[in-house]
Motif scaffolding. Structure first.
Motif, mmCIF file in Angstrom:
data_model
loop_
_atom_site.group_PDB
_atom_site.id
_atom_site.type_symbol
_atom_site.label_atom_id
_atom_site.label_comp_id
_atom_site.label_asym_id
_atom_site.label_seq_id
_atom_site.Cartn_x
_atom_site.Cartn_y
_atom_site.Cartn_z
ATOM 1 N N LEU A 55 0.900 -1.242 -0.201
ATOM 2 C CA LEU A 55 -0.065 -0.087 0.047
ATOM 3 C C LEU A 55 0.885 1.232 -0.029
ATOM 4 O O LEU A 55 1.457 1.730 0.957
ATOM 5 C CB LEU A 55 -1.034 -0.117 1.345
ATOM 6 C CG LEU A 55 -2.025 -1.045 1.118
ATOM 7 C CD1 LEU A 55 -2.830 -0.686 2.194
ATOM 8 C CD2 LEU A 55 -2.811 -0.863 -0.268
ATOM 9 N N ASN A 56 1.421 1.576 -1.192
ATOM 10 C CA ASN A 56 2.057 2.871 -1.239
ATOM 11 C C ASN A 56 1.592 3.809 -2.482
ATOM 12 O O ASN A 56 0.905 3.186 -3.421
ATOM 13 C CB ASN A 56 3.557 2.514 -1.763
ATOM 14 C CG ASN A 56 4.066 1.686 -0.780
ATOM 15 O OD1 ASN A 56 4.192 2.015 0.454
ATOM 16 N ND2 ASN A 56 4.861 0.613 -1.078
ATOM 17 N N ILE A 57 1.774 5.076 -2.384
ATOM 18 C CA ILE A 57 1.209 5.790 -3.522
ATOM 19 C C ILE A 57 1.868 5.161 -4.777
ATOM 20 O O ILE A 57 3.123 5.075 -5.055
ATOM 21 C CB ILE A 57 1.708 7.189 -3.230
ATOM 22 C CG1 ILE A 57 1.010 7.708 -2.069
ATOM 23 C CG2 ILE A 57 1.385 8.186 -4.508
ATOM 24 C CD1 ILE A 57 -0.327 7.735 -1.968
ATOM 25 N N ASN A 82 -8.047 -2.007 6.479
ATOM 26 C CA ASN A 82 -8.685 -1.016 7.419
ATOM 27 C C ASN A 82 -8.421 0.512 7.101
ATOM 28 O O ASN A 82 -8.392 1.381 8.012
ATOM 29 C CB ASN A 82 -8.525 -1.375 8.898
ATOM 30 C CG ASN A 82 -9.341 -2.844 9.361
ATOM 31 O OD1 ASN A 82 -10.500 -2.854 8.796
ATOM 32 N ND2 ASN A 82 -8.717 -3.838 9.775
ATOM 33 N N ARG A 83 -7.838 0.609 6.111
ATOM 34 C CA ARG A 83 -7.470 2.193 5.571
ATOM 35 C C ARG A 83 -8.080 2.460 4.254
ATOM 36 O O ARG A 83 -8.331 1.431 3.335
ATOM 37 C CB ARG A 83 -5.825 2.029 5.317
ATOM 38 C CG ARG A 83 -4.872 1.767 6.702
ATOM 39 C CD ARG A 83 -3.691 2.212 6.574
ATOM 40 N NE ARG A 83 -2.914 1.148 5.843
ATOM 41 C CZ ARG A 83 -1.793 0.870 5.472
ATOM 42 N NH1 ARG A 83 -0.948 1.866 5.527
ATOM 43 N NH2 ARG A 83 -1.271 0.056 4.864
ATOM 44 N N THR A 84 -8.620 3.350 4.190
ATOM 45 C CA THR A 84 -9.407 3.969 3.094
ATOM 46 C C THR A 84 -8.275 4.210 1.863
ATOM 47 O O THR A 84 -7.347 5.025 2.211
ATOM 48 C CB THR A 84 -10.342 5.319 3.330
ATOM 49 O OG1 THR A 84 -11.135 4.657 4.084
ATOM 50 C CG2 THR A 84 -10.978 5.605 1.943
ATOM 51 N N VAL A 85 -8.231 3.944 0.740
ATOM 52 C CA VAL A 85 -7.517 3.967 -0.191
ATOM 53 C C VAL A 85 -8.167 4.639 -1.320
ATOM 54 O O VAL A 85 -8.841 4.148 -1.879
ATOM 55 C CB VAL A 85 -6.671 2.683 -0.697
ATOM 56 C CG1 VAL A 85 -5.802 2.949 -1.931
ATOM 57 C CG2 VAL A 85 -6.062 1.944 0.526
ATOM 58 N N LEU A 86 -7.551 5.702 -2.089
ATOM 59 C CA LEU A 86 -8.193 6.360 -3.306
ATOM 60 C C LEU A 86 -7.341 5.839 -4.184
ATOM 61 O O LEU A 86 -6.029 5.977 -4.449
ATOM 62 C CB LEU A 86 -8.158 7.786 -2.983
ATOM 63 C CG LEU A 86 -9.073 8.586 -2.038
ATOM 64 C CD1 LEU A 86 -8.904 9.947 -2.107
ATOM 65 C CD2 LEU A 86 -10.482 8.199 -2.242
ATOM 66 N N VAL A 87 -8.129 5.439 -5.454
ATOM 67 C CA VAL A 87 -7.466 4.955 -6.621
ATOM 68 C C VAL A 87 -8.009 5.838 -7.896
ATOM 69 O O VAL A 87 -9.051 5.987 -7.908
ATOM 70 C CB VAL A 87 -8.004 3.424 -6.872
ATOM 71 C CG1 VAL A 87 -7.335 2.753 -8.026
ATOM 72 C CG2 VAL A 87 -7.622 2.698 -5.348
ATOM 73 N N ASP A 88 -6.913 5.857 -8.660
ATOM 74 C CA ASP A 88 -7.532 6.469 -9.991
ATOM 75 C C ASP A 88 -8.217 5.208 -10.901
ATOM 76 O O ASP A 88 -7.407 4.313 -11.141
ATOM 77 C CB ASP A 88 -6.186 7.209 -10.924
ATOM 78 C CG ASP A 88 -6.580 7.647 -12.087
ATOM 79 O OD1 ASP A 88 -7.118 7.236 -12.627
ATOM 80 O OD2 ASP A 88 -5.668 8.562 -12.617
ATOM 81 N N ILE A 94 -3.090 3.915 -6.746
ATOM 82 C CA ILE A 94 -3.156 4.405 -5.496
ATOM 83 C C ILE A 94 -2.721 5.852 -5.432
ATOM 84 O O ILE A 94 -1.451 6.165 -5.914
ATOM 85 C CB ILE A 94 -2.651 3.644 -4.115
ATOM 86 C CG1 ILE A 94 -3.133 2.282 -4.191
ATOM 87 C CG2 ILE A 94 -2.728 4.421 -3.025
ATOM 88 C CD1 ILE A 94 -2.454 1.366 -3.207
ATOM 89 N N VAL A 95 -3.674 6.779 -5.252
ATOM 90 C CA VAL A 95 -3.252 8.345 -5.380
ATOM 91 C C VAL A 95 -3.303 8.900 -3.866
ATOM 92 O O VAL A 95 -2.422 9.847 -3.426
ATOM 93 C CB VAL A 95 -4.206 9.121 -6.182
ATOM 94 C CG1 VAL A 95 -4.150 8.647 -7.417
ATOM 95 C CG2 VAL A 95 -5.683 8.948 -5.766
ATOM 96 N N LYS A 96 -3.724 8.279 -2.736
ATOM 97 C CA LYS A 96 -3.865 8.552 -1.528
ATOM 98 C C LYS A 96 -4.349 7.675 -0.563
ATOM 99 O O LYS A 96 -5.421 6.872 -0.815
ATOM 100 C CB LYS A 96 -4.768 9.959 -1.331
ATOM 101 C CG LYS A 96 -4.770 10.207 0.123
ATOM 102 C CD LYS A 96 -4.410 11.904 -0.041
ATOM 103 C CE LYS A 96 -4.692 12.409 1.492
ATOM 104 N NZ LYS A 96 -3.439 13.090 2.100
ATOM 105 N N ILE A 97 -3.531 7.637 0.484
ATOM 106 C CA ILE A 97 -4.091 6.424 1.799
ATOM 107 C C ILE A 97 -4.506 7.306 2.686
ATOM 108 O O ILE A 97 -3.835 8.392 3.169
ATOM 109 C CB ILE A 97 -3.086 5.518 2.018
ATOM 110 C CG1 ILE A 97 -2.426 4.804 0.879
ATOM 111 C CG2 ILE A 97 -3.344 4.669 3.256
ATOM 112 C CD1 ILE A 97 -1.217 4.142 0.902
ATOM 113 N N ILE A 98 -5.734 7.256 3.157
ATOM 114 C CA ILE A 98 -6.493 8.241 4.214
ATOM 115 C C ILE A 98 -6.332 7.153 5.583
ATOM 116 O O ILE A 98 -6.909 6.093 5.535
ATOM 117 C CB ILE A 98 -7.738 8.415 4.021
ATOM 118 C CG1 ILE A 98 -8.022 9.329 2.522
ATOM 119 C CG2 ILE A 98 -8.246 9.103 4.996
ATOM 120 C CD1 ILE A 98 -9.116 9.949 2.311
ATOM 121 N N GLN A 99 -5.797 7.501 6.321
ATOM 122 C CA GLN A 99 -5.597 6.883 7.665
ATOM 123 C C GLN A 99 -7.025 7.231 8.298
ATOM 124 O O GLN A 99 -7.369 8.134 8.461
ATOM 125 C CB GLN A 99 -4.420 7.351 8.481
ATOM 126 C CG GLN A 99 -3.221 7.164 7.731
ATOM 127 C CD GLN A 99 -2.706 5.773 7.437
ATOM 128 O OE1 GLN A 99 -3.230 4.649 8.001
ATOM 129 N NE2 GLN A 99 -1.837 5.539 6.428
#
Length: 99
Positions: A55-57, A82-88, A94-99
């Motif tokens: 789980l990396n940008i 259990n982490r919200t992952v924003l994806v293009d 992955i563009v952002k991982i929201i904790q």
């Protein structure tokens, strides 16, 4: 003459790679991140595990994983570990991982 062409080509390559790196940086406004967080909280998803995927940008989410829409946001999301992952959605990166 060859030396000048090589130097010019190296300079252009450097500029192109800096431009490409800058294009990969996704900036999500704090207001938009708040909207995403609130939406995800109201629409909870089961967390999925992705063995072998870091789980990396810039990491790619496999095609087998369903991405979910957030209204009025260009990116999709999935909950991983259990982490919200924003994806293009176009590239599945992955563009952002929201904790």
């Amino acid at each position: 003459m060859r030396m000048h062409l090589s130097t010019a080509a190296a300079g252009l390559f450097l500029l192109a790679s800096v431009g490409a790196a800058a294009a990969q940086d996704v900036i999500i406004a704090p207001e938009q991140e708040t909207v995403i967080r609130e939406y995800v909280k109201k629409q909870p998803l089961a967390s999925v595990e992705l063995p072998g995927v870091e789980l990396n940008i810039g990491s790619t989410i496999p095609e087998t994983v369903e991405l979910h829409e957030v209204p009025d946001v260009e990116y999709r999301y999935v909950v991983v570990d259990n982490r919200t992952v924003l994806v293009d959605p176009g590239t599945r990166k992955i563009v952002k991982i929201i904790q």
